[in-house]
Design a protein around this motif. Structure first.
Motif, PDB file in Angstrom:
ATOM      1  N   ARG A  61     117.230  10.330  42.193  1.00 12.22           N
ATOM      2  CA  ARG A  61     117.297   8.899  42.530  1.00 12.22           C
ATOM      3  C   ARG A  61     116.024   8.169  42.144  1.00 12.22           C
ATOM      4  O   ARG A  61     116.048   6.959  41.944  1.00 12.22           O
ATOM      5  N   ARG A  62     114.929   8.892  42.058  1.00  9.64           N
ATOM      6  CA  ARG A  62     113.683   8.253  41.609  1.00  9.64           C
ATOM      7  C   ARG A  62     113.801   7.844  40.142  1.00  9.64           C
ATOM      8  O   ARG A  62     113.198   6.857  39.725  1.00  9.64           O
ATOM      9  N   ILE A  83     116.996   7.637  38.414  1.00 11.20           N
ATOM     10  CA  ILE A  83     118.237   6.904  38.175  1.00 11.20           C
ATOM     11  C   ILE A  83     118.707   6.291  39.492  1.00 11.20           C
ATOM     12  O   ILE A  83     119.303   6.979  40.323  1.00 11.20           O
ATOM     13  N   PRO A  84     118.455   5.003  39.682  1.00  9.68           N
ATOM     14  CA  PRO A  84     118.926   4.375  40.923  1.00  9.68           C
ATOM     15  C   PRO A  84     120.432   4.110  40.861  1.00  9.68           C
ATOM     16  O   PRO A  84     121.044   4.144  39.796  1.00  9.68           O
ATOM     17  N   GLY A  85     121.002   3.843  42.028  1.00  7.21           N
ATOM     18  CA  GLY A  85     122.406   3.464  42.071  1.00  7.21           C
ATOM     19  C   GLY A  85     122.596   2.108  41.403  1.00  7.21           C
ATOM     20  O   GLY A  85     121.692   1.286  41.348  1.00  7.21           O
ATOM     21  N   TRP A  86     123.794   1.892  40.878  1.00  9.75           N
ATOM     22  CA  TRP A  86     124.078   0.634  40.207  1.00  9.75           C
ATOM     23  C   TRP A  86     125.519   0.257  40.489  1.00  9.75           C
ATOM     24  O   TRP A  86     126.428   1.057  40.276  1.00  9.75           O
ATOM     25  N   ASP A  88     126.757   5.969  42.698  1.00  8.29           N
ATOM     26  CA  ASP A  88     125.638   6.886  42.884  1.00  8.29           C
ATOM     27  C   ASP A  88     125.492   7.749  41.627  1.00  8.29           C
ATOM     28  O   ASP A  88     125.978   8.868  41.563  1.00  8.29           O
ATOM     29  N   TRP A  89     124.821   7.196  40.639  1.00  7.82           N
ATOM     30  CA  TRP A  89     124.682   7.877  39.351  1.00  7.82           C
ATOM     31  C   TRP A  89     123.868   9.157  39.459  1.00  7.82           C
ATOM     32  O   TRP A  89     124.058  10.090  38.672  1.00  7.82           O
ATOM     33  N   ALA A  90     122.974   9.230  40.436  1.00  6.61           N
ATOM     34  CA  ALA A  90     122.171  10.446  40.602  1.00  6.61           C
ATOM     35  C   ALA A  90     123.053  11.629  40.994  1.00  6.61           C
ATOM     36  O   ALA A  90     122.841  12.746  40.516  1.00  6.61           O
ATOM     37  N   ASN A 104     121.325  16.739  49.116  1.00  3.19           N
ATOM     38  CA  ASN A 104     120.064  15.985  49.041  1.00  3.19           C
ATOM     39  C   ASN A 104     119.038  16.655  48.136  1.00  3.19           C
ATOM     40  O   ASN A 104     118.237  15.983  47.491  1.00  3.19           O
ATOM     41  N   GLN A 123     130.630   7.561  48.105  1.00  2.00           N
ATOM     42  CA  GLN A 123     129.826   6.351  48.010  1.00  2.00           C
ATOM     43  C   GLN A 123     130.579   5.264  47.239  1.00  2.00           C
ATOM     44  O   GLN A 123     130.554   4.099  47.611  1.00  2.00           O
ATOM     45  N   LYS A 159     118.169  13.450  45.756  1.00  2.00           N
ATOM     46  CA  LYS A 159     116.967  12.658  46.076  1.00  2.00           C
ATOM     47  C   LYS A 159     115.943  12.624  44.947  1.00  2.00           C
ATOM     48  O   LYS A 159     115.429  11.556  44.624  1.00  2.00           O
TER      49      LYS A 159
END
Length: 175
Positions: free
Chosen positions: A52-53, A55-58, A62-64, A45, A26, A49
């Motif tokens: 991601r709820r 820690i969103p991407g920034w 893709d920090w998750a 996933n 990513q 997944k």
């Protein structure tokens, strides 16, 4: 105990490599539409997944995926310490456990790049138009581009892959 710890290490290592690969793909904008991307996404996933709820991407990172890899390595090292009789060390020094997990992830990330470089070399000889060739080249381009400016092509052979592998192995010595 040794067989059980090997099994846990192998399973956690496999999923950690996939999570690191997902993070790198990513970050480096490697397409997830091919076989490799689909495999990496579908096998990770389950961990990414739900995270991601929280820690969103920034900034395209893709920090998750990275957090899932860290948590997996933390769990592995804690479990191995408990199995091998060092459970009291976890309670005394959780920072050491975190450093062990981060060191393991760094080593796995270096191994991912070494594996991608070897795969790229083999594919260039065997089947340069393989469906894996494009994602692997996208993954290794940030490592090879600076080296290709320095290392000359000799008789049509690009030695930058070899130099990159040697440099990564030297980095492994220090990690």
């Amino acid at each position: 105990m040794q067989a059980i710890s090997f099994l846990f290490d192998a399973i956690a290592g496999f999923f950690s490599v996939l999570l690191i690969l997902r993070f790198l793909m990513q970050w480096l904008r490697v397409s997830f539409s091919g076989q490799l991307g689909s495999f990496v996404a579908s096998t990770t996933n389950w961990a990414v997944k739900p995270l991601r709820r929280l820690i969103p991407g920034w900034r395209g990172l893709d920090w998750a995926s990275l957090l899932a890899a860290v948590l997996l390595q933390l769990a592995l090292h804690a479990l191995l310490l408990l199995l091998l009789g060092g459970g009291e060390l976890i309670a005394l020094n959780p920072l050491s456990l975190l450093l062990l997990a981060l060191r393991a992830l760094l080593r796995l990330g270096i191994y991912v790049f070494i594996g991608a470089l070897i795969l790229q070399a083999v594919l260039s000889w065997v089947n340069p138009y393989s469906p894996l060739a494009a994602p692997v080249q996208q993954l290794t381009r940030p490592l090879l581009a600076p080296l290709q400016r320095i290392v000359p092509v000799i008789s049509g052979i690009d030695l930058s892959l070899l130099v990159a592998i040697l440099l990564l192995q030297m980095l492994l010595i220090y990690v």
